[in-house]
Design a protein around this motif. Sequence first.
Motif, PDB file in Angstrom:
ATOM      1  N   GLY A   1      38.180  41.613  34.118  1.00  0.00           N
ATOM      2  CA  GLY A   1      37.881  42.808  33.341  1.00  0.00           C
ATOM      3  C   GLY A   1      36.638  43.557  33.767  1.00  0.00           C
ATOM      4  O   GLY A   1      36.578  44.787  33.634  1.00  0.00           O
ATOM      5  N   VAL A   2      35.628  42.845  34.302  1.00  0.00           N
ATOM      6  CA  VAL A   2      34.411  43.561  34.694  1.00  0.00           C
ATOM      7  C   VAL A   2      34.627  44.391  35.949  1.00  0.00           C
ATOM      8  O   VAL A   2      33.754  45.175  36.333  1.00  0.00           O
ATOM      9  CB  VAL A   2      33.217  42.599  34.891  1.00  0.00           C
ATOM     10  CG1 VAL A   2      32.945  41.805  33.629  1.00  0.00           C
ATOM     11  CG2 VAL A   2      33.427  41.673  36.090  1.00  0.00           C
ATOM     12  N   THR A   3      35.800  44.265  36.589  1.00  0.00           N
ATOM     13  CA  THR A   3      36.109  45.073  37.775  1.00  0.00           C
ATOM     14  C   THR A   3      37.168  46.130  37.508  1.00  0.00           C
ATOM     15  O   THR A   3      37.483  46.919  38.405  1.00  0.00           O
ATOM     16  CB  THR A   3      36.603  44.190  38.938  1.00  0.00           C
ATOM     17  OG1 THR A   3      37.940  43.733  38.673  1.00  0.00           O
ATOM     18  CG2 THR A   3      35.698  42.995  39.154  1.00  0.00           C
ATOM     19  N   THR A   4      37.719  46.160  36.285  1.00  0.00           N
ATOM     20  CA  THR A   4      38.891  47.016  36.052  1.00  0.00           C
ATOM     21  C   THR A   4      38.777  47.913  34.820  1.00  0.00           C
ATOM     22  O   THR A   4      39.788  48.409  34.323  1.00  0.00           O
ATOM     23  CB  THR A   4      40.170  46.158  35.911  1.00  0.00           C
ATOM     24  OG1 THR A   4      40.009  45.257  34.805  1.00  0.00           O
ATOM     25  CG2 THR A   4      40.439  45.375  37.172  1.00  0.00           C
TER      26      THR A   4
ATOM     27  N   THR B   1      43.247  42.137  41.066  1.00  0.00           N
ATOM     28  CA  THR B   1      44.608  41.983  40.572  1.00  0.00           C
ATOM     29  C   THR B   1      44.591  40.935  39.469  1.00  0.00           C
ATOM     30  O   THR B   1      43.566  40.306  39.192  1.00  0.00           O
ATOM     31  CB  THR B   1      45.542  41.498  41.691  1.00  0.00           C
ATOM     32  OG1 THR B   1      45.137  40.164  42.074  1.00  0.00           O
ATOM     33  CG2 THR B   1      45.466  42.405  42.911  1.00  0.00           C
ATOM     34  N   ASP B   2      45.743  40.692  38.846  1.00  0.00           N
ATOM     35  CA  ASP B   2      45.785  39.667  37.803  1.00  0.00           C
ATOM     36  C   ASP B   2      45.646  38.265  38.386  1.00  0.00           C
ATOM     37  O   ASP B   2      45.476  37.290  37.644  1.00  0.00           O
ATOM     38  CB  ASP B   2      47.055  39.779  36.952  1.00  0.00           C
ATOM     39  CG  ASP B   2      48.338  39.707  37.756  1.00  0.00           C
ATOM     40  OD1 ASP B   2      48.277  39.415  38.971  1.00  0.00           O
ATOM     41  OD2 ASP B   2      49.409  39.954  37.176  1.00  0.00           O
ATOM     42  N   ALA B   3      45.688  38.150  39.734  1.00  0.00           N
ATOM     43  CA  ALA B   3      45.450  36.851  40.380  1.00  0.00           C
ATOM     44  C   ALA B   3      43.970  36.633  40.667  1.00  0.00           C
ATOM     45  O   ALA B   3      43.595  35.587  41.197  1.00  0.00           O
ATOM     46  CB  ALA B   3      46.245  36.762  41.682  1.00  0.00           C
ATOM     47  N   GLY B   4      43.135  37.639  40.337  1.00  0.00           N
ATOM     48  CA  GLY B   4      41.697  37.480  40.536  1.00  0.00           C
ATOM     49  C   GLY B   4      41.233  37.671  41.959  1.00  0.00           C
ATOM     50  O   GLY B   4      40.340  36.967  42.431  1.00  0.00           O
ATOM     51  N   GLU B   5      41.828  38.641  42.649  1.00  0.00           N
ATOM     52  CA  GLU B   5      41.438  38.951  44.020  1.00  0.00           C
ATOM     53  C   GLU B   5      41.530  40.463  44.224  1.00  0.00           C
ATOM     54  O   GLU B   5      42.177  41.159  43.436  1.00  0.00           O
ATOM     55  CB  GLU B   5      42.336  38.209  45.017  1.00  0.00           C
ATOM     56  CG  GLU B   5      43.805  38.569  44.890  1.00  0.00           C
ATOM     57  CD  GLU B   5      44.725  37.633  45.684  1.00  0.00           C
ATOM     58  OE1 GLU B   5      44.304  36.505  46.007  1.00  0.00           O
ATOM     59  OE2 GLU B   5      45.859  38.050  45.970  1.00  0.00           O
ATOM     60  N   PRO B   6      40.881  41.005  45.261  1.00  0.00           N
ATOM     61  CA  PRO B   6      40.880  42.461  45.442  1.00  0.00           C
ATOM     62  C   PRO B   6      42.276  43.049  45.592  1.00  0.00           C
ATOM     63  O   PRO B   6      43.114  42.496  46.317  1.00  0.00           O
ATOM     64  CB  PRO B   6      40.068  42.647  46.731  1.00  0.00           C
ATOM     65  CG  PRO B   6      39.193  41.442  46.800  1.00  0.00           C
ATOM     66  CD  PRO B   6      40.038  40.323  46.258  1.00  0.00           C
TER      67      PRO B   6
ATOM     68  N   THR C   1      47.923  47.999  42.113  1.00  0.00           N
ATOM     69  CA  THR C   1      48.128  46.588  41.744  1.00  0.00           C
ATOM     70  C   THR C   1      46.930  46.027  40.990  1.00  0.00           C
ATOM     71  O   THR C   1      46.934  44.849  40.623  1.00  0.00           O
ATOM     72  CB  THR C   1      48.396  45.721  42.994  1.00  0.00           C
ATOM     73  OG1 THR C   1      47.244  45.769  43.859  1.00  0.00           O
ATOM     74  CG2 THR C   1      49.616  46.224  43.755  1.00  0.00           C
ATOM     75  N   GLU C   2      45.929  46.847  40.752  1.00  0.00           N
ATOM     76  CA  GLU C   2      44.777  46.414  39.955  1.00  0.00           C
ATOM     77  C   GLU C   2      45.229  46.046  38.550  1.00  0.00           C
ATOM     78  O   GLU C   2      46.067  46.712  37.949  1.00  0.00           O
ATOM     79  CB  GLU C   2      43.762  47.560  39.895  1.00  0.00           C
ATOM     80  CG  GLU C   2      42.536  47.285  39.066  1.00  0.00           C
ATOM     81  CD  GLU C   2      41.620  48.501  38.970  1.00  0.00           C
ATOM     82  OE1 GLU C   2      40.800  48.686  39.874  1.00  0.00           O
ATOM     83  OE2 GLU C   2      41.748  49.276  38.001  1.00  0.00           O
ATOM     84  N   ASN C   3      44.681  44.971  38.019  1.00  0.00           N
ATOM     85  CA  ASN C   3      45.021  44.540  36.661  1.00  0.00           C
ATOM     86  C   ASN C   3      44.604  45.610  35.655  1.00  0.00           C
ATOM     87  O   ASN C   3      43.505  46.147  35.726  1.00  0.00           O
ATOM     88  CB  ASN C   3      44.305  43.219  36.351  1.00  0.00           C
ATOM     89  CG  ASN C   3      44.594  42.717  34.953  1.00  0.00           C
ATOM     90  OD1 ASN C   3      44.009  43.184  33.988  1.00  0.00           O
ATOM     91  ND2 ASN C   3      45.495  41.753  34.843  1.00  0.00           N
ATOM     92  N   LYS C   4      45.483  45.912  34.711  1.00  0.00           N
ATOM     93  CA  LYS C   4      45.193  46.966  33.738  1.00  0.00           C
ATOM     94  C   LYS C   4      44.987  46.435  32.320  1.00  0.00           C
ATOM     95  O   LYS C   4      44.752  47.203  31.392  1.00  0.00           O
ATOM     96  CB  LYS C   4      46.341  47.983  33.720  1.00  0.00           C
ATOM     97  CG  LYS C   4      46.545  48.713  35.048  1.00  0.00           C
ATOM     98  CD  LYS C   4      45.302  49.475  35.478  1.00  0.00           C
ATOM     99  CE  LYS C   4      45.541  50.227  36.783  1.00  0.00           C
ATOM    100  NZ  LYS C   4      44.317  50.902  37.267  1.00  0.00           N
ATOM    101  N   ALA C   5      45.057  45.126  32.160  1.00  0.00           N
ATOM    102  CA  ALA C   5      44.890  44.557  30.817  1.00  0.00           C
ATOM    103  C   ALA C   5      43.440  44.679  30.362  1.00  0.00           C
ATOM    104  O   ALA C   5      42.502  44.563  31.156  1.00  0.00           O
ATOM    105  CB  ALA C   5      45.317  43.091  30.822  1.00  0.00           C
TER     106      ALA C   5
ATOM    107  N   LEU D   1      46.332  30.846  48.635  1.00  0.00           N
ATOM    108  CA  LEU D   1      45.412  30.713  47.504  1.00  0.00           C
ATOM    109  C   LEU D   1      45.748  31.655  46.355  1.00  0.00           C
ATOM    110  O   LEU D   1      45.290  31.446  45.235  1.00  0.00           O
ATOM    111  CB  LEU D   1      43.978  30.960  47.981  1.00  0.00           C
ATOM    112  CG  LEU D   1      43.455  29.954  49.012  1.00  0.00           C
ATOM    113  CD1 LEU D   1      42.090  30.373  49.527  1.00  0.00           C
ATOM    114  CD2 LEU D   1      43.386  28.558  48.408  1.00  0.00           C
ATOM    115  N   THR D   2      46.569  32.674  46.616  1.00  0.00           N
ATOM    116  CA  THR D   2      46.922  33.614  45.552  1.00  0.00           C
ATOM    117  C   THR D   2      47.655  32.915  44.415  1.00  0.00           C
ATOM    118  O   THR D   2      47.401  33.184  43.237  1.00  0.00           O
ATOM    119  CB  THR D   2      47.788  34.761  46.109  1.00  0.00           C
ATOM    120  OG1 THR D   2      47.033  35.484  47.090  1.00  0.00           O
ATOM    121  CG2 THR D   2      48.205  35.725  44.999  1.00  0.00           C
TER     122      THR D   2
END
Length: 405
Positions: free
Chosen positions: A80-83, A117-122, A153-157, A278-279
């Motif tokens: 969330g701190v990136t999105t 992304t929701d996987a926690g990567e750029p 593909t950035e997480n939007k939640a 790792l994804t």
Amino acid sequence: MANSFGEALKDSPAILAGMKGTTPLTPLSDDFKRRVRSIDGSITDFNYAGEAYDAVVVAALAAEAGRSVESASIAKQLIGVTTGDNVCDTIAACLTAAKSGKDFKYRGISLRRSGFTDAGEPSSAMYGVLNFGRNNTIDEAKTEFVGAGDEKTENKAAAPPASGGTKGGGKGPALKFGLLLPKTGALAFQGPPMFAAAKLAVKEINEAGGVLGQQVLVEEGDDGTNPETAKATVERLISANVQVIIGAGASGVSKAVIPRVAQAGKVMISPSATSDELTKFDDKGLFFRTSPPDVLQAKAIADIIMRDGHTKVAIIARDDSYGSGLSEGVRSDLTAAGIKPGNMQVLKYEAKDNYDPKADAEKLFAPIAGQVKNSGATAILLVGFDESALVIKALVAAGIKAPSV
């Protein structure tokens, strides 16, 4: 792709001239380079420095946003701190927003185009296309930057509500980082900029007031570019009560230690592990990375090969999660771009902690060089660590000129 790599080939002047390659790299400001060098004045490369800096910053912001330094809380806040909706691009501005409970998204050194992304990567990344000059060092004047990935593909939640503390930055326990990065082993040459950038981030967070009213702490450790060395360091960092581990450097080493880190309930953020494996790795939601996955770098490499007009390609790669994953990704992208499967050759060599310059040159690399020579490839992609110097010497000995990629 690093100037320090040329040190391994100093007995062969100009052997790297014409060689080009990619590395995750955002255009770095002179000011950022100066600040990193203020931590370590010996640095000549900045590979993964931006990613290491951002790894520390996003974890600190997640702790402040969640008003807790507990690892579980940090993990919930990290994406969330990136999105968020409102951009902040300095540590001080983002910490202020986090303390006041405002929505924000950090845009720092490497995290520029979009968030996780929701996987926690750029979700997207920049790559530097670097070129070696005649003195076996990178000619920065020829560096180009290319983008890869999809911002969509950035997480939007929405970020979850804070789990502890109160608004206003009241004091809480100190946030402690453990650095699990390469001081020794095959990636030791990549370690200095990551260590320096991570320590710079800690310094600048503390200068901005720290996290939850406390100065941030840091404990250094060596991953050795080796699973067993890294496992021992992880145990020491867990015993030291760190909440966040920055590392490991290599994908294979990260894969080896994630289960133990997750078992201990610690957050782990790698600034340089790029394997696609790792994804979806079982990390209990505790592993993140600021380095982009190889699926993005593969596209960037394939684009370079196609742009340069090559139709016959040889790929030489370490037989580990990094080498196998990236080589397969490039092969797939080149096939999709129109290169015939019969015009591509993928050759793998045993991944080892240490290579014997004479025995392994004869046993592992000379036969591969011979196969490449016979293939008539016009572009050679080399996916390796510091042993790449031995591969290059074998290629030259076989009568092959500097690789195109």
